[in-house]
Write a protein that holds these residues in place. Sequence first.
Motif, PDB file in Angstrom:
ATOM      1  N   LYS A  44       0.826  -1.197   0.000  1.00  0.00           N
ATOM      2  CA  LYS A  44       0.000   0.000   0.000  1.00  0.00           C
ATOM      3  C   LYS A  44       0.865   1.253   0.000  1.00  0.00           C
ATOM      4  O   LYS A  44       1.932   1.283   0.626  1.00  0.00           O
ATOM      5  N   GLN A  45       0.373   2.226  -0.710  1.00  0.00           N
ATOM      6  CA  GLN A  45       1.024   3.528  -0.771  1.00  0.00           C
ATOM      7  C   GLN A  45       1.264   4.056   0.647  1.00  0.00           C
ATOM      8  O   GLN A  45       0.398   3.915   1.504  1.00  0.00           O
ATOM      9  N   ASN A  46       2.440   4.635   0.860  1.00  0.00           N
ATOM     10  CA  ASN A  46       2.822   5.228   2.146  1.00  0.00           C
ATOM     11  C   ASN A  46       3.223   4.229   3.225  1.00  0.00           C
ATOM     12  O   ASN A  46       3.651   4.634   4.312  1.00  0.00           O
ATOM     13  N   ALA A  47       3.082   2.954   2.941  1.00  0.00           N
ATOM     14  CA  ALA A  47       3.527   1.975   3.933  1.00  0.00           C
ATOM     15  C   ALA A  47       5.031   1.764   3.787  1.00  0.00           C
ATOM     16  O   ALA A  47       5.592   1.922   2.712  1.00  0.00           O
ATOM     17  N   LEU A  48       5.662   1.431   4.879  1.00  0.00           N
ATOM     18  CA  LEU A  48       7.088   1.133   4.830  1.00  0.00           C
ATOM     19  C   LEU A  48       7.315  -0.188   4.117  1.00  0.00           C
ATOM     20  O   LEU A  48       6.534  -1.121   4.244  1.00  0.00           O
ATOM     21  N   SER A  49       8.377  -0.235   3.378  1.00  0.00           N
ATOM     22  CA  SER A  49       8.683  -1.492   2.715  1.00  0.00           C
ATOM     23  C   SER A  49      10.179  -1.700   2.671  1.00  0.00           C
ATOM     24  O   SER A  49      10.941  -0.796   2.380  1.00  0.00           O
ATOM     25  N   SER A  50      10.600  -2.886   2.991  1.00  0.00           N
ATOM     26  CA  SER A  50      12.022  -3.157   2.920  1.00  0.00           C
ATOM     27  C   SER A  50      12.273  -4.380   2.063  1.00  0.00           C
ATOM     28  O   SER A  50      13.187  -5.134   2.267  1.00  0.00           O
ATOM     29  N   ASN A  51      11.404  -4.555   1.075  1.00  0.00           N
ATOM     30  CA  ASN A  51      11.555  -5.699   0.186  1.00  0.00           C
ATOM     31  C   ASN A  51      11.514  -5.268  -1.267  1.00  0.00           C
ATOM     32  O   ASN A  51      10.903  -4.270  -1.600  1.00  0.00           O
ATOM     33  N   ILE A  52      12.167  -6.063  -2.071  1.00  0.00           N
ATOM     34  CA  ILE A  52      11.990  -5.949  -3.512  1.00  0.00           C
ATOM     35  C   ILE A  52      10.868  -6.909  -3.871  1.00  0.00           C
ATOM     36  O   ILE A  52      10.830  -8.038  -3.377  1.00  0.00           O
ATOM     37  N   ILE A  53       9.953  -6.453  -4.676  1.00  0.00           N
ATOM     38  CA  ILE A  53       8.801  -7.278  -4.992  1.00  0.00           C
ATOM     39  C   ILE A  53       8.938  -7.838  -6.403  1.00  0.00           C
ATOM     40  O   ILE A  53       9.183  -7.104  -7.352  1.00  0.00           O
ATOM     41  N   TYR A  54       8.770  -9.135  -6.506  1.00  0.00           N
ATOM     42  CA  TYR A  54       8.848  -9.784  -7.803  1.00  0.00           C
ATOM     43  C   TYR A  54       7.571 -10.578  -8.046  1.00  0.00           C
ATOM     44  O   TYR A  54       7.199 -11.423  -7.228  1.00  0.00           O
ATOM     45  N   ILE A  55       6.888 -10.259  -9.131  1.00  0.00           N
ATOM     46  CA  ILE A  55       5.682 -11.032  -9.466  1.00  0.00           C
ATOM     47  C   ILE A  55       6.132 -12.273 -10.204  1.00  0.00           C
ATOM     48  O   ILE A  55       6.701 -12.186 -11.280  1.00  0.00           O
ATOM     49  N   ILE A 108      11.692 -10.093  -1.719  1.00  0.00           N
ATOM     50  CA  ILE A 108      13.128 -10.346  -1.632  1.00  0.00           C
ATOM     51  C   ILE A 108      13.755  -9.327  -0.679  1.00  0.00           C
ATOM     52  O   ILE A 108      13.529  -8.124  -0.808  1.00  0.00           O
ATOM     53  N   ASP A 109      14.524  -9.827   0.230  1.00  0.00           N
ATOM     54  CA  ASP A 109      15.185  -8.953   1.196  1.00  0.00           C
ATOM     55  C   ASP A 109      16.078  -7.952   0.475  1.00  0.00           C
ATOM     56  O   ASP A 109      16.889  -8.318  -0.377  1.00  0.00           O
ATOM     57  N   ILE A 110      15.947  -6.687   0.866  1.00  0.00           N
ATOM     58  CA  ILE A 110      16.629  -5.637   0.118  1.00  0.00           C
ATOM     59  C   ILE A 110      18.149  -5.710   0.230  1.00  0.00           C
ATOM     60  O   ILE A 110      18.867  -5.459  -0.736  1.00  0.00           O
ATOM     61  N   MET A 111      18.642  -6.128   1.400  1.00  0.00           N
ATOM     62  CA  MET A 111      20.098  -6.191   1.565  1.00  0.00           C
ATOM     63  C   MET A 111      20.702  -7.285   0.680  1.00  0.00           C
ATOM     64  O   MET A 111      21.776  -7.124   0.099  1.00  0.00           O
ATOM     65  N   THR A 112      19.987  -8.384   0.585  1.00  0.00           N
ATOM     66  CA  THR A 112      20.456  -9.463  -0.286  1.00  0.00           C
ATOM     67  C   THR A 112      20.496  -8.986  -1.735  1.00  0.00           C
ATOM     68  O   THR A 112      21.466  -9.209  -2.461  1.00  0.00           O
TER      69      THR A 112
END
Length: 226
Positions: A44-55, A108-112
């Motif tokens: 959702k817009q404005n929510a924190l996210s620390s992942n890369i999203i892959y469909i 996907i974890d962003i640091m990875t």
Amino acid sequence: MNLEICKFCNKRSLAAKHLGNEELERLGNNCNEVRFAKGDIIFKQNALSSNIIYIKEGLVKVHISGPEREQILKISKGPAFLGIPTTFGEKINHYSATAINDTIVCFIDIMTFKGFIATNSEFSYEIIIDLCKNEIYNFHRCVNQLQKQGPGRVADALLFFADEIFERDHIELPLLRHEFGDLTGNSRENVSRILTDFNREGLINLNGKNIELLKKDLLRQISEKG
DNA sequence: GCATTAACCACAG
DNA sequence: CTGTGGTTAATGC
């Protein structure tokens, strides 16, 4: 977590095809697969996210709430990355994503992910290509939305669904009329009218959400002339 | 002015 | 939810 999940995935991204065995295990250890049903919000817009999203599989609508109304930015079909731009520089999402179909998404974890960018240039290269394609696509869409009028934008969207999403000329629109309006910058009433006009003129065969594109050449003309 | 385009409202399936 | 008709405002001959 499952070490093997990415190693034997047959929906790997172009970028991930350049990962070695050991890297794929690291990826598998740092990502998670989630299933979404039609209508589920992926983020959702404005929510924190620390992942890369892959469909991995499915159709997703990417949308943003504008000052006047909701705007659908684009429809993405898996396999595709979704949200590299939001998550890379910024902590919050600048837009929302909702599943249109049943969808499988990898978080996907962003640091990875950043680790691969830093150490694997082939991987990075594919990501950059992806970002460039996206930017160009958005430039075109921007011009279309601003300079074409109603029927042109609707014709555009119909051709997009037929050519890019369904890859055939008989499509089942996965959106409500209201959402189709949000996608094409029309009111829901106008979408209705334009579609019935197209139908009357024999350009399409309209049956609720089932639409058959009969005269794509003419639709292309309408799309180009605006 | 007149035509075109599209938004908004209301109402009916 | 969707299709249609009426009305209205903006824009371009």
